[in-house]
Design a protein around this motif. Structure first.
Motif, PDB file in Angstrom:
ATOM      1  N   ALA A 174       0.829  -1.209   0.000  1.00  0.00           N
ATOM      2  CA  ALA A 174       0.000   0.000   0.000  1.00  0.00           C
ATOM      3  C   ALA A 174       0.862   1.257   0.000  1.00  0.00           C
ATOM      4  O   ALA A 174       0.559   2.241  -0.691  1.00  0.00           O
ATOM      5  CB  ALA A 174      -0.924  -0.007   1.216  1.00  0.00           C
ATOM      6  N   ALA A 175       1.957   1.237   0.773  1.00  0.00           N
ATOM      7  CA  ALA A 175       2.849   2.394   0.828  1.00  0.00           C
ATOM      8  C   ALA A 175       3.499   2.645  -0.534  1.00  0.00           C
ATOM      9  O   ALA A 175       3.541   3.787  -1.025  1.00  0.00           O
ATOM     10  CB  ALA A 175       3.916   2.171   1.896  1.00  0.00           C
ATOM     11  N   GLU A 176       3.985   1.584  -1.155  1.00  0.00           N
ATOM     12  CA  GLU A 176       4.616   1.724  -2.464  1.00  0.00           C
ATOM     13  C   GLU A 176       3.606   2.200  -3.497  1.00  0.00           C
ATOM     14  O   GLU A 176       3.922   3.026  -4.373  1.00  0.00           O
ATOM     15  CB  GLU A 176       5.216   0.377  -2.880  1.00  0.00           C
ATOM     16  CG  GLU A 176       5.995   0.429  -4.182  1.00  0.00           C
ATOM     17  CD  GLU A 176       6.672  -0.881  -4.509  1.00  0.00           C
ATOM     18  OE1 GLU A 176       7.345  -0.941  -5.557  1.00  0.00           O
ATOM     19  OE2 GLU A 176       6.530  -1.839  -3.727  1.00  0.00           O
ATOM     20  N   TRP A 177       2.384   1.696  -3.402  1.00  0.00           N
ATOM     21  CA  TRP A 177       1.317   2.084  -4.327  1.00  0.00           C
ATOM     22  C   TRP A 177       1.036   3.587  -4.248  1.00  0.00           C
ATOM     23  O   TRP A 177       0.781   4.246  -5.251  1.00  0.00           O
ATOM     24  CB  TRP A 177       0.062   1.297  -3.956  1.00  0.00           C
ATOM     25  CG  TRP A 177      -0.827   0.965  -5.118  1.00  0.00           C
ATOM     26  CD1 TRP A 177      -0.841   1.576  -6.329  1.00  0.00           C
ATOM     27  CD2 TRP A 177      -1.817  -0.059  -5.169  1.00  0.00           C
ATOM     28  NE1 TRP A 177      -1.795   1.005  -7.132  1.00  0.00           N
ATOM     29  CE2 TRP A 177      -2.409   0.001  -6.451  1.00  0.00           C
ATOM     30  CE3 TRP A 177      -2.287  -0.991  -4.268  1.00  0.00           C
ATOM     31  CZ2 TRP A 177      -3.436  -0.849  -6.844  1.00  0.00           C
ATOM     32  CZ3 TRP A 177      -3.306  -1.845  -4.660  1.00  0.00           C
ATOM     33  CH2 TRP A 177      -3.865  -1.783  -5.935  1.00  0.00           C
ATOM     34  N   LYS A 178       1.094   4.127  -3.028  1.00  0.00           N
ATOM     35  CA  LYS A 178       0.797   5.550  -2.818  1.00  0.00           C
ATOM     36  C   LYS A 178       2.033   6.433  -2.911  1.00  0.00           C
ATOM     37  O   LYS A 178       1.957   7.650  -2.725  1.00  0.00           O
ATOM     38  CB  LYS A 178       0.151   5.732  -1.446  1.00  0.00           C
ATOM     39  CG  LYS A 178      -1.255   5.178  -1.354  1.00  0.00           C
ATOM     40  CD  LYS A 178      -2.232   5.981  -2.202  1.00  0.00           C
ATOM     41  CE  LYS A 178      -2.454   7.367  -1.638  1.00  0.00           C
ATOM     42  NZ  LYS A 178      -3.418   8.148  -2.468  1.00  0.00           N
ATOM     43  N   GLY A 179       3.206   5.840  -3.172  1.00  0.00           N
ATOM     44  CA  GLY A 179       4.406   6.637  -3.359  1.00  0.00           C
ATOM     45  C   GLY A 179       5.184   6.914  -2.087  1.00  0.00           C
ATOM     46  O   GLY A 179       6.035   7.808  -2.069  1.00  0.00           O
ATOM     47  N   TYR A 180       4.942   6.165  -1.018  1.00  0.00           N
ATOM     48  CA  TYR A 180       5.685   6.329   0.231  1.00  0.00           C
ATOM     49  C   TYR A 180       6.800   5.293   0.319  1.00  0.00           C
ATOM     50  O   TYR A 180       6.796   4.297  -0.407  1.00  0.00           O
ATOM     51  CB  TYR A 180       4.755   6.198   1.441  1.00  0.00           C
ATOM     52  CG  TYR A 180       3.657   7.230   1.486  1.00  0.00           C
ATOM     53  CD1 TYR A 180       3.923   8.555   1.789  1.00  0.00           C
ATOM     54  CD2 TYR A 180       2.338   6.866   1.199  1.00  0.00           C
ATOM     55  CE1 TYR A 180       2.905   9.502   1.819  1.00  0.00           C
ATOM     56  CE2 TYR A 180       1.312   7.803   1.224  1.00  0.00           C
ATOM     57  CZ  TYR A 180       1.608   9.116   1.536  1.00  0.00           C
ATOM     58  OH  TYR A 180       0.608  10.054   1.557  1.00  0.00           O
ATOM     59  N   ASP A 181       7.730   5.531   1.226  1.00  0.00           N
ATOM     60  CA  ASP A 181       8.855   4.629   1.407  1.00  0.00           C
ATOM     61  C   ASP A 181       8.394   3.380   2.168  1.00  0.00           C
ATOM     62  O   ASP A 181       8.001   3.479   3.333  1.00  0.00           O
ATOM     63  CB  ASP A 181       9.964   5.336   2.194  1.00  0.00           C
ATOM     64  CG  ASP A 181      11.202   4.461   2.345  1.00  0.00           C
ATOM     65  OD1 ASP A 181      11.215   3.345   1.803  1.00  0.00           O
ATOM     66  OD2 ASP A 181      12.158   4.908   3.023  1.00  0.00           O
ATOM     67  N   PRO A 182       8.428   2.201   1.544  1.00  0.00           N
ATOM     68  CA  PRO A 182       7.981   0.991   2.236  1.00  0.00           C
ATOM     69  C   PRO A 182       8.802   0.671   3.487  1.00  0.00           C
ATOM     70  O   PRO A 182       8.323  -0.028   4.379  1.00  0.00           O
ATOM     71  CB  PRO A 182       8.152  -0.109   1.183  1.00  0.00           C
ATOM     72  CG  PRO A 182       8.187   0.605  -0.122  1.00  0.00           C
ATOM     73  CD  PRO A 182       8.820   1.928   0.152  1.00  0.00           C
ATOM     74  N   LYS A 183      10.029   1.189   3.554  1.00  0.00           N
ATOM     75  CA  LYS A 183      10.885   0.918   4.704  1.00  0.00           C
ATOM     76  C   LYS A 183      10.371   1.595   5.971  1.00  0.00           C
ATOM     77  O   LYS A 183      10.810   1.263   7.078  1.00  0.00           O
ATOM     78  CB  LYS A 183      12.317   1.364   4.417  1.00  0.00           C
ATOM     79  CG  LYS A 183      12.991   0.568   3.296  1.00  0.00           C
ATOM     80  CD  LYS A 183      14.409   1.040   3.048  1.00  0.00           C
ATOM     81  CE  LYS A 183      15.068   0.250   1.925  1.00  0.00           C
ATOM     82  NZ  LYS A 183      16.452   0.722   1.662  1.00  0.00           N
ATOM     83  N   GLN A 184       9.470   2.559   5.810  1.00  0.00           N
ATOM     84  CA  GLN A 184       8.897   3.229   6.987  1.00  0.00           C
ATOM     85  C   GLN A 184       7.774   2.405   7.628  1.00  0.00           C
ATOM     86  O   GLN A 184       7.266   2.780   8.677  1.00  0.00           O
ATOM     87  CB  GLN A 184       8.341   4.600   6.584  1.00  0.00           C
ATOM     88  CG  GLN A 184       9.405   5.575   6.120  1.00  0.00           C
ATOM     89  CD  GLN A 184       8.813   6.931   5.747  1.00  0.00           C
ATOM     90  OE1 GLN A 184       7.600   7.149   5.846  1.00  0.00           O
ATOM     91  NE2 GLN A 184       9.660   7.838   5.318  1.00  0.00           N
ATOM     92  N   VAL A 185       7.417   1.309   7.001  1.00  0.00           N
ATOM     93  CA  VAL A 185       6.322   0.475   7.497  1.00  0.00           C
ATOM     94  C   VAL A 185       6.845  -0.568   8.473  1.00  0.00           C
ATOM     95  O   VAL A 185       7.878  -1.209   8.225  1.00  0.00           O
ATOM     96  CB  VAL A 185       5.599  -0.229   6.333  1.00  0.00           C
ATOM     97  CG1 VAL A 185       4.631  -1.281   6.851  1.00  0.00           C
ATOM     98  CG2 VAL A 185       4.875   0.794   5.465  1.00  0.00           C
ATOM     99  N   LYS A 186       6.123  -0.733   9.552  1.00  0.00           N
ATOM    100  CA  LYS A 186       6.424  -1.809  10.490  1.00  0.00           C
ATOM    101  C   LYS A 186       5.135  -2.330  11.096  1.00  0.00           C
ATOM    102  O   LYS A 186       4.301  -1.556  11.570  1.00  0.00           O
ATOM    103  CB  LYS A 186       7.360  -1.324  11.608  1.00  0.00           C
ATOM    104  CG  LYS A 186       7.750  -2.446  12.583  1.00  0.00           C
ATOM    105  CD  LYS A 186       8.732  -1.962  13.636  1.00  0.00           C
ATOM    106  CE  LYS A 186       9.152  -3.118  14.552  1.00  0.00           C
ATOM    107  NZ  LYS A 186      10.114  -2.672  15.589  1.00  0.00           N
ATOM    108  N   PHE A 187       4.963  -3.630  11.051  1.00  0.00           N
ATOM    109  CA  PHE A 187       3.850  -4.287  11.747  1.00  0.00           C
ATOM    110  C   PHE A 187       4.418  -5.563  12.350  1.00  0.00           C
ATOM    111  O   PHE A 187       4.682  -6.536  11.637  1.00  0.00           O
ATOM    112  CB  PHE A 187       2.687  -4.616  10.806  1.00  0.00           C
ATOM    113  CG  PHE A 187       1.455  -5.105  11.524  1.00  0.00           C
ATOM    114  CD1 PHE A 187       0.426  -4.230  11.832  1.00  0.00           C
ATOM    115  CD2 PHE A 187       1.340  -6.428  11.920  1.00  0.00           C
ATOM    116  CE1 PHE A 187      -0.702  -4.661  12.508  1.00  0.00           C
ATOM    117  CE2 PHE A 187       0.220  -6.880  12.599  1.00  0.00           C
ATOM    118  CZ  PHE A 187      -0.802  -5.984  12.900  1.00  0.00           C
TER     119      PHE A 187
END
Length: 460
Positions: A378-391
């Protein structure tokens, strides 16, 4: 081939998934299907003579059978343990809304996590789809295991990735707001070249929603770059590959079904033992016997004889023992899945247990990994850095006890300035000390000290 075509692995496991559906729904679902309780040969022959008149024999046989809800009760117990877990969530600023509104029906990431764990335990497979709504916002959808009918993997840029995913959906028919009639459609994701496309087709294969590419979006939510992968994750009980994983509670469901079949014989035998069948012989043709029971007396005439055909029930105890054996097998299977003990690391435990069976511990780890991957999509789709994601979720199911002596010593250390108040508070509320190096502890104490001085300055 038609859009309804199914993957061979789907065909091989659909009976197991349907069994789990019935096991979770309970006794009514089990009794609706005659295949769950085969007819004894005597009842089969009786129905050949008079199907309508002798139908009651099998109906009574089924009514006396008892299905034990071991699967449903075990799942509820396991989810009680999982509900205590608190996910650690980090999101890019533009995706913060997902924490409280992540699913197609408006629930947050934590509820989505619980849903997925529940289905992974019960069916061993959770199809998770990342999509974008009409406003350009990402959301997640899960499908019932039996509705993820087809998928395929092929070489994509040197890696084995999904090239097809087909899901069965049910849409309400329009025209009558009180009706619950639905029509079946099929949502498909497929790779065309290096870009993922999606469409919706009806049972005849005709397009209901036109084929369109999926891709990253700009400020105006228009397609900027085609998505180079299918945003679907098949979360399993042991890993997140598209292959079908084992169903953790399947052994328990089979034991419950076998116990149900044995119970039909057991309770029928008890019924027959307590209701002996009277017999008479040698009566004159004029003698009629139409009443039986403790208040009835028969006049058998000069040559008449009577007695009872009593069911001895010699095999009742053997059937009861067999039912107990099935209960033991079910409890043992549930205990294996419930295995949450031990002190080894999550990855080490997961590696060891994958060779044996799916456990609650490994399932939680696997689902958390699937969730994190989906949010990164979802982050990559919206243009955000996927590395900022954590779950991440620590599968710690046993609540540690707070030691009064340790708590007292921590309090003294806080007063002496050698331990942070944050450490003291975490131990007080969770029974655990924070996992951080001493230099990080010093930073926390420094921040707390600055906060105290600011507070003093404000008071002055």
């Amino acid at each position: 081939m038609p859009v309804q075509s199914t993957n061979p692995d789907y065909d091989a496991h659909i009976v197991e998934w349907e069994m789990m559906d019935d096991a979770l729904e309970g006794e009514c679902a089990i009794k609706r299907k005659d295949r769950n309780l085969p007819k004894p040969s005597g009842m089969v022959e009786a129905e050949k003579l008079d199907a309508a008149g002798n139908k009651y024999l099998y109906q009574n046989y089924t009514d006396r059978a008892q299905y034990e809800h071991w699967v449903r009760d075990s799942l509820r117990s396991m989810m009680g343990l999982v509900s205590r877990l608190i996910p650690e969530i980090a999101l890019p600023s533009g995706l913060k809304a997902l924490e409280n509104n992540a699913t197609s029906d408006g629930f947050g990431l934590k509820q989505l996590f619980f849903r997925m764990v529940r289905q992974a335990i019960s069916h061993g497979r959770v199809p998770l789809v990342v999509n974008i709504d009409d406003a350009g916002e990402p959301y997640f959808s899960t499908y019932a295991t039996r509705n993820a009918i087809n998928w395929d993997v092929a070489d994509q840029s040197g890696r084995q990735d999904l090239v097809l995913a087909v899901f069965r959906e049910f849409r309400k028919k329009g025209g009558d707001r009180y009706s619950h009639d639905t029509e079946t459609v099929f949502r498909e994701f497929f790779m065309r070249g290096d870009v993922c496309y999606t469409s919706v087709r009806d049972e005849g294969g005709q397009l209901v929603e036109d084929e369109r590419p999926l891709g990253t979006t700009g400020a105006d939510n228009r397609l900027v770059k085609g998505l180079s992968y299918i945003p679907v994750i098949y979360c399993g009980s042991t890993d997140n590959s598209p292959e079908v994983d084992e169903v953790p509670l399947l052994t328990m469901a089979r034991a419950a079904l076998k116990s149900y079949q044995l119970s039909a014989d057991y309770f029928t035998s008890l019924h027959q033992t307590s209701h002996p069948q009277p017999w008479v012989s040698g009566l004159d043709e004029a003698v009629e016997l139409s009443v039986t029971g403790p208040s009835a007396a028969w006049d058998l005439g000069r040559d008449g004889k009577c007695g009872y055909l009593e069911f001895q029930g010699a095999g009742i105890e053997a059937v009861r023992t067999a039912m107990e054996d099935q209960k033991g097998a079910a409890l043992e299977a549930g205990a294996k899945v419930m295995d949450v003990g031990g002190t080894e690391s999550g990855e080490a435990r997961k590696t060891r247990q994958n060779d044996q069976h799916a456990t609650l511990h490994s399932i939680v780890v696997t689902v958390a990994e699937a969730m994190e991957q989906a949010i990164r999509y979802a982050a990559e789709w919206k243009g955000y850095d996927p590395k900022q994601v954590k779950f991440a979720v620590k599968p710690e199911f046993i609540t540690p006890a707070v030691d009064a002596q340790v708590l007292t010593e921590l309090q003294k250390a806080v007063m002496a300035g050698t331990v942070s108040a944050d450490t003291y508070w975490m131990y007080l509320t969770t029974g655990k000390l924070p996992e951080r190096a001493y230099d990080e502890e010093v930073k926390v104490m420094t921040i707390e000290g600055l906060s105290d001085r600011r507070g003093v300055g404000l008071e002055e």
